[in-house]
Design a protein around this motif. Structure first.
Motif, PDB file in Angstrom:
ATOM      1  N   ASN A 126       0.873  -1.173   0.000  1.00  0.00           N
ATOM      2  CA  ASN A 126       0.000   0.000   0.000  1.00  0.00           C
ATOM      3  C   ASN A 126       0.912   1.225   0.000  1.00  0.00           C
ATOM      4  O   ASN A 126       1.490   1.576   1.015  1.00  0.00           O
ATOM      5  N   LEU A 127       1.002   1.845  -1.167  1.00  0.00           N
ATOM      6  CA  LEU A 127       1.933   2.959  -1.324  1.00  0.00           C
ATOM      7  C   LEU A 127       1.390   4.235  -0.718  1.00  0.00           C
ATOM      8  O   LEU A 127       0.187   4.461  -0.668  1.00  0.00           O
ATOM      9  N   SER A 128       2.304   5.078  -0.322  1.00  0.00           N
ATOM     10  CA  SER A 128       1.977   6.403   0.174  1.00  0.00           C
ATOM     11  C   SER A 128       2.944   7.370  -0.496  1.00  0.00           C
ATOM     12  O   SER A 128       4.152   7.130  -0.522  1.00  0.00           O
TER      13      SER A 128
ATOM     14  N   ILE B  42      -8.622  -2.251  -5.125  1.00  0.00           N
ATOM     15  CA  ILE B  42      -9.589  -3.227  -4.644  1.00  0.00           C
ATOM     16  C   ILE B  42     -10.228  -3.909  -5.841  1.00  0.00           C
ATOM     17  O   ILE B  42     -10.211  -3.376  -6.952  1.00  0.00           O
ATOM     18  N   ARG B  43     -10.798  -5.069  -5.632  1.00  0.00           N
ATOM     19  CA  ARG B  43     -11.535  -5.758  -6.698  1.00  0.00           C
ATOM     20  C   ARG B  43     -12.760  -4.925  -7.036  1.00  0.00           C
ATOM     21  O   ARG B  43     -13.380  -4.325  -6.173  1.00  0.00           O
ATOM     22  N   ALA B  44     -13.118  -4.897  -8.314  1.00  0.00           N
ATOM     23  CA  ALA B  44     -14.147  -3.950  -8.754  1.00  0.00           C
ATOM     24  C   ALA B  44     -15.258  -4.646  -9.514  1.00  0.00           C
ATOM     25  O   ALA B  44     -15.117  -5.764  -9.984  1.00  0.00           O
ATOM     26  N   ASP B  45     -16.365  -3.916  -9.654  1.00  0.00           N
ATOM     27  CA  ASP B  45     -17.425  -4.351 -10.556  1.00  0.00           C
ATOM     28  C   ASP B  45     -17.061  -3.864 -11.962  1.00  0.00           C
ATOM     29  O   ASP B  45     -15.984  -3.353 -12.204  1.00  0.00           O
TER      30      ASP B  45
ATOM     31  N   VAL C 279      -9.927  -4.417 -11.316  1.00  0.00           N
ATOM     32  CA  VAL C 279      -9.735  -3.733 -10.044  1.00  0.00           C
ATOM     33  C   VAL C 279     -10.085  -2.253 -10.179  1.00  0.00           C
ATOM     34  O   VAL C 279     -10.226  -1.738 -11.282  1.00  0.00           O
ATOM     35  N   LYS C 280     -10.218  -1.611  -9.042  1.00  0.00           N
ATOM     36  CA  LYS C 280     -10.353  -0.156  -8.990  1.00  0.00           C
ATOM     37  C   LYS C 280      -9.108   0.387  -8.306  1.00  0.00           C
ATOM     38  O   LYS C 280      -8.754  -0.039  -7.209  1.00  0.00           O
ATOM     39  N   LEU C 281      -8.432   1.308  -8.983  1.00  0.00           N
ATOM     40  CA  LEU C 281      -7.256   1.959  -8.426  1.00  0.00           C
ATOM     41  C   LEU C 281      -7.730   3.168  -7.640  1.00  0.00           C
ATOM     42  O   LEU C 281      -8.460   4.009  -8.156  1.00  0.00           O
TER      43      LEU C 281
END
Length: 153
Positions: free
Chosen positions: A81-83, A101-104, A123-125
């Motif tokens: 998890n980048l910051s 996260i996994r996305a619709d 995924v959703k970025l």
């Protein structure tokens, strides 16, 4: 004359060699030893490759096959998890957290003030600000500059 018996010496040498290997193996497979060894090895593989150029900080996710660019002033921290943040007077300014996260199947980019959500493949970025409210308006401009490019075929 003294007779040398090499056969007995080889048997003794092999016996103690295998005995020492067994002792080492026994102490390695015990649960207490396994816990100690695994606590000594911190293993967090990062799917990101970060490259710094004259103008940009290019972040490439080699697993999912996308990359994005941040202004050169940004620095990065984290592995999975980048910051991203800019340093000012020894502190963090305009910290942006990135994760996915996994996305619709929705294919629209959503800009929600302090967060930008970009659909990419399955995924959703997500890029979101982690700063206090007074800096969010100034730092939100950096979110709009993030462009995601596909590096996968």
């Amino acid at each position: 004359m003294r007779q040398k018996n090499y056969f007995v010496k080889f048997i003794i040498l092999f016996f103690f060699t295998f005995l020492s290997i067994f002792i080492i193996w026994y102490f390695m497979v015990r649960e207490e030893s396994f816990d100690w060894i695994s606590s000594q090895v911190v293993h967090q593989v990062s799917p990101y490759a970060v490259t710094e150029t004259d103008k940009y900080l290019i972040v490439d996710n080699v697993v999912l096959g996308y990359e994005f660019r941040m202004p050169k002033d940004f620095k990065t921290a984290g592995a999975r998890n980048l910051s991203f943040f800019m340093e000012e007077a020894g502190g963090k300014k305009c910290e942006i957290r990135h994760y996915y996260i996994r996305a619709d199947k929705q294919k629209t980019i959503a800009i929600e003030g302090e967060k930008i959500v970009i659909p990419f493949k399955e995924v959703k970025l997500i890029f979101e600000l982690a700063e206090p409210k007074m800096e969010k308006t100034a730092c939100a401009e950096y979110l709009k500059q993030i462009k995601v490019n596909s590096t996968a075929e």
